[in-house]
Design an enzyme around this catalytic site. Structure first.
Site, PDB file in Angstrom:
ATOM      1  N   GLU A 255      -2.963 -23.369 -16.795  1.00 28.08           N
ATOM      2  CA  GLU A 255      -2.623 -23.322 -18.231  1.00 28.08           C
ATOM      3  C   GLU A 255      -3.658 -24.180 -18.929  1.00 28.08           C
ATOM      4  OE1 GLU A 255      -0.274 -21.597 -19.639  1.00 28.08           O
ATOM      5  OE2 GLU A 255       0.989 -21.027 -17.956  1.00 28.08           O
ATOM      6  N   CYS A 289      -1.596 -26.980 -26.973  1.00 25.91           N
ATOM      7  CA  CYS A 289      -2.551 -25.948 -26.569  1.00 25.91           C
ATOM      8  C   CYS A 289      -2.367 -24.668 -27.374  1.00 25.91           C
ATOM      9  CB  CYS A 289      -2.383 -25.660 -25.093  1.00 25.91           C
ATOM     10  SG  CYS A 289      -0.688 -25.287 -24.695  1.00 25.91           S
TER      11      CYS A 289
HETATM   12  P1  NAP Z   1      -7.679 -32.961 -19.231  1.00 23.70           P
HETATM   13  O1  NAP Z   1      -8.709 -33.955 -19.541  1.00 23.70           O
HETATM   14  O2  NAP Z   1      -8.065 -31.726 -18.540  1.00 23.70           O
HETATM   15  O3  NAP Z   1      -6.557 -33.746 -18.398  1.00 23.70           O
HETATM   16  C1  NAP Z   1      -5.390 -33.106 -17.944  1.00 23.70           C
HETATM   17  C2  NAP Z   1      -4.948 -33.747 -16.643  1.00 23.70           C
HETATM   18  O4  NAP Z   1      -5.974 -33.611 -15.664  1.00 23.70           O
HETATM   19  C3  NAP Z   1      -4.675 -35.241 -16.755  1.00 23.70           C
HETATM   20  O5  NAP Z   1      -3.598 -35.543 -15.909  1.00 23.70           O
HETATM   21  C4  NAP Z   1      -5.966 -35.853 -16.218  1.00 23.70           C
HETATM   22  O6  NAP Z   1      -5.786 -37.135 -15.657  1.00 23.70           O
HETATM   23  C5  NAP Z   1      -6.306 -34.874 -15.121  1.00 23.70           C
HETATM   24  N1  NAP Z   1      -7.715 -34.845 -14.745  1.00 23.70           N
HETATM   25  C6  NAP Z   1      -8.787 -35.029 -15.531  1.00 23.70           C
HETATM   26  N2  NAP Z   1      -9.928 -34.879 -14.816  1.00 23.70           N
HETATM   27  C7  NAP Z   1      -9.553 -34.603 -13.524  1.00 23.70           C
HETATM   28  C8  NAP Z   1     -10.249 -34.343 -12.312  1.00 23.70           C
HETATM   29  N3  NAP Z   1     -11.583 -34.324 -12.244  1.00 23.70           N
HETATM   30  N4  NAP Z   1      -9.531 -34.087 -11.199  1.00 23.70           N
HETATM   31  C9  NAP Z   1      -8.182 -34.090 -11.231  1.00 23.70           C
HETATM   32  N5  NAP Z   1      -7.467 -34.324 -12.357  1.00 23.70           N
HETATM   33  C10 NAP Z   1      -8.141 -34.576 -13.496  1.00 23.70           C
HETATM   34  O7  NAP Z   1      -6.917 -32.475 -20.515  1.00 23.70           O
HETATM   35  P2  NAP Z   1      -6.388 -33.347 -21.727  1.00 23.70           P
HETATM   36  O8  NAP Z   1      -7.496 -33.489 -22.678  1.00 23.70           O
HETATM   37  O9  NAP Z   1      -5.703 -34.557 -21.256  1.00 23.70           O
HETATM   38  O10 NAP Z   1      -5.253 -32.363 -22.268  1.00 23.70           O
HETATM   39  C11 NAP Z   1      -5.476 -31.506 -23.297  1.00 23.70           C
HETATM   40  C12 NAP Z   1      -5.886 -30.123 -22.792  1.00 23.70           C
HETATM   41  O11 NAP Z   1      -4.786 -29.526 -22.127  1.00 23.70           O
HETATM   42  C13 NAP Z   1      -6.216 -29.210 -23.927  1.00 23.70           C
HETATM   43  O12 NAP Z   1      -7.340 -28.445 -23.622  1.00 23.70           O
HETATM   44  C14 NAP Z   1      -4.980 -28.337 -24.033  1.00 23.70           C
HETATM   45  O13 NAP Z   1      -5.197 -27.092 -24.628  1.00 23.70           O
HETATM   46  C15 NAP Z   1      -4.575 -28.226 -22.622  1.00 23.70           C
HETATM   47  N6  NAP Z   1      -3.166 -27.835 -22.515  1.00 23.70           N
HETATM   48  C16 NAP Z   1      -2.883 -26.571 -22.124  1.00 23.70           C
HETATM   49  C17 NAP Z   1      -1.556 -26.157 -22.074  1.00 23.70           C
HETATM   50  C18 NAP Z   1      -1.223 -24.765 -21.657  1.00 23.70           C
HETATM   51  O14 NAP Z   1      -0.068 -24.514 -21.344  1.00 23.70           O
HETATM   52  N7  NAP Z   1      -2.169 -23.836 -21.626  1.00 23.70           N
HETATM   53  C19 NAP Z   1      -0.540 -27.039 -22.393  1.00 23.70           C
HETATM   54  C20 NAP Z   1      -0.863 -28.324 -22.782  1.00 23.70           C
HETATM   55  C21 NAP Z   1      -2.201 -28.710 -22.840  1.00 23.70           C
HETATM   56  P3  NAP Z   1      -5.914 -38.487 -16.530  1.00 23.70           P
HETATM   57  O15 NAP Z   1      -4.693 -38.554 -17.320  1.00 23.70           O
HETATM   58  O16 NAP Z   1      -5.984 -39.588 -15.565  1.00 23.70           O
HETATM   59  O17 NAP Z   1      -7.161 -38.319 -17.345  1.00 23.70           O
END
Ligand code: NAP
Length: 483
Positions: A255, A289
């Site tokens: 997602e 999102c």
């Molecule tokens: P993100 O940077 O991708 O982080 C999401 C999760 O991934 C966090 O738990 C983060 O940990 C972890 N993470 C980051 N880098 C990683 C790696 N290299 N390996 C393993 N885990 C890793 O996203 P965000 O900026 O926090 O969240 C916003 C994004 O989520 C937006 O793009 C939004 O559209 C998307 N989203 C999508 C949906 C959907 O249902 N499609 C719903 C909600 C949000 P840390 O917390 O430690 O950084």
């Protein structure tokens, strides 16, 4: 200390195999509205994440062999406890994430609704019989739990993103390891506390909290005992995690990010469109999102829409989500504010105009004013990137064909919205939009009975609905001969 009715809902350790697990170091949970420390939580290592996987693996056989009814009963207890503790869970959520308390309460009810819904749907995980090609054979299809499921979730919905995944997994007979975002672990741990009270057996639902996203991420994407990996977060991180999952050929659900168009046609009910845009854009300070990212308005109603929308946005109150009457809480971090501010500045430099807002808020470092930009074009960075903040870019258009092509001109394909009262147009546009979900005269589309998910760079798989349950199962074909 935090004014909870039940202080035991604040937990400071990972929940592994039914017990609270200390680690050598700790991570800090900070309230984004004030910058104050909320509490510290044990910071697990990748080795400790491996223990979590073992716990889920050990619990798999007995959980998957329970009847769907038994699992549903335990999940129902869990749902009831979440709703009984809705106020406390919402307070914890606002403290670590910032969204207004009323929205946080809504998120708890929304997350819990997936547990309730999947508890029931697990009883209807039907198979198939298929007419065989020969009379002495029978073809039977059964659905079985995929196995141990691991998830990584973001900070924007600290309860619901886990609930949507864990509910389907547990209902299908899988066991679950969740790693919440490091900024918002408390809501996940409170869910674990309530899962234990609900009687969900040790090892079935585990939460591992860690600052080491990369190290723990490698365990959860590469461990051979994990059968399925499910991620909610940004597209760049999702792509990397898909690659990591390839080494053990896991089943994967993603997602990812979105760039939702919100289209207002000349024949729309403009007042309804204004309300829909308000909800879809400014909920959670624009950090969802499925948030409206680009508002397209047809030329004959553009002036009216901008005037009414600006009036409505003017009424939104920015502040600490714990206070009464707040509509827009803080963004998650100073960096997030800086990113949004940069997009606004770039757009203005390229010719956009500010109808309202357009800068940081005086409420504090993590706050941004609800903003409307007019005279935006679809190629500006604010239209091509996921804004993830309280900014509405408005783009004018002339024809249906033109707006469909502009709306689809993005790598993303999560949610889209449009407002029209012409039934022919409703069908044409709904079918032509390259998005996994389309709100027609509706700005809020997500619920447990519906399949939530995207296409293109917004990911694959669905959460919620019978399709969401199937994502946690494997199909097995039985060929019965000699009949
Ligand atoms: P993100 O940077 O991708 O982080 C999401 C999760 O991934 C966090 O738990 C983060 O940990 C972890 N993470 C980051 N880098 C990683 C790696 N290299 N390996 C393993 N885990 C890793 O996203 P965000 O900026 O926090 O969240 C916003 C994004 O989520 C937006 O793009 C939004 O559209 C998307 N989203 C999508 C949906 C959907 O249902 N499609 C719903 C909600 C949000 P840390 O917390 O430690 O950084």
């Amino acid at each position: 200390m935090l004014n909870l009715k039940d202080e035991q809902l604040i937990r400071n350790h990972s929940y592994i195999n039914g017990s609270w697990h200390s680690s050598e170091s700790q991570l800090e949970v900070v309230n984004p509205a004030t910058g104050n420390l909320v509490t510290k939580v044990a910071d697990a290592t990748p080795k400790e994440a491996e223990l979590t996987v073992k716990s889920a693996k050990d619990a798999l056989s007995s959980w998957s062999q329970k009847s769907a009814n038994e699992r549903a009963g335990l999940m129902r207890n869990w749902f009831n406890l979440m709703m009984q503790h809705q106020d406390d869970l919402a307070l914890i959520l606002t403290l670590e994430q910032g969204k207004p308390l009323a929205e946080a309460k809504g998120e708890i009810a929304y997350g819990a609704s997936y547990i309730e819904w999947f508890a029931e749907e697990g009883k209807r995980l039907y198979g198939d019989t298929i007419p065989a090609l020969a009379n002495d054979k029978r073809i039977v299809v059964i659905k079985q739990p995929v196995g141990v499921v691991a998830s990584i979730t973001p900070w924007n919905f600290p309860n619901a993103m886990i609930a949507r995944k864990a509910a389907a997994a547990l209902a299908a007979g899988c066991t679950f390891v969740g790693r919440p975002a490091s900024q918002t672990p408390l809501s996940a741990l409170a869910m674990a506390e309530l899962a234990e009270r609900a009687g969900i057996p040790a090892g079935v639902f585990n939460i591992v909290v860690s600052n080491d996203a990369i190290g723990v991420g490698k365990v959860l994407t590469q461990h051979p005992d994990i059968a399925k990996f499910t991620f909610t977060g940004s597209t760049p991180v999702g792509k990397r995690l898909i690659e990591q999952c390839a080494t053990t050929v896991k089943k994967v659900s993603m997602e990812l990010g979105g760039n939702a168009p919100f289209i207002v046609f000349d024949d729309a009910d403009i007042d309804a469109a204004v309300q829909g845009a308000l909800l879809s854009k400014y909920r959670n300070a624009g950090q969802t999102c499925v948030c409206t990212n680009r508002i397209f308005v047809q030329k004959n109603v553009k002036a009216e829409f901008i005037q009414k929308f600006t009036e409505a946005v003017k009424k939104l109150t920015v502040g600490n989500g714990l206070e009464e009457g707040i509509n827009i809480g803080p963004m998650i971090s100073k960096q997030a504010v800086a990113g949004v501010d940069e997009l606004v500045k770039q757009s203005v430099a390229q010719g956009a105009n500010i109808a309202i807002g357009g800068s940081r808020s005086e409420e504090g470092e993590c706050f941004y004013q609800p903003t409307i930009l007019t005279d935006v074009t679809n190629d500006m960075p604010v239209a091509q990137n996921e804004i993830f903040g309280p900014v509405s870019p408005i783009i004018g258009f002339e024809s249906e064909q033109q707006v469909i092509s502009m709306a689809n001109d993005t790598e993303f394909g999560l949610a889209a919205y449009f407002y029209s009262r012409d039934v022919g147009r409703v069908w044409r546009v709904a079918e032509a939009l390259d998005f996994g979900m389309v709100g027609v005269n509706e700005g809020i589309i997500s619920n447990a009975a519906a399949p939530f998910g995207g296409v293109k760079a917004s990911g694959n798989g669905r959460e919620g609905s019978k399709y969401g349950l199937e994502d946690y199962t494997e199909i097995k074909y039985l060929c019965m001969g000699g009949i």
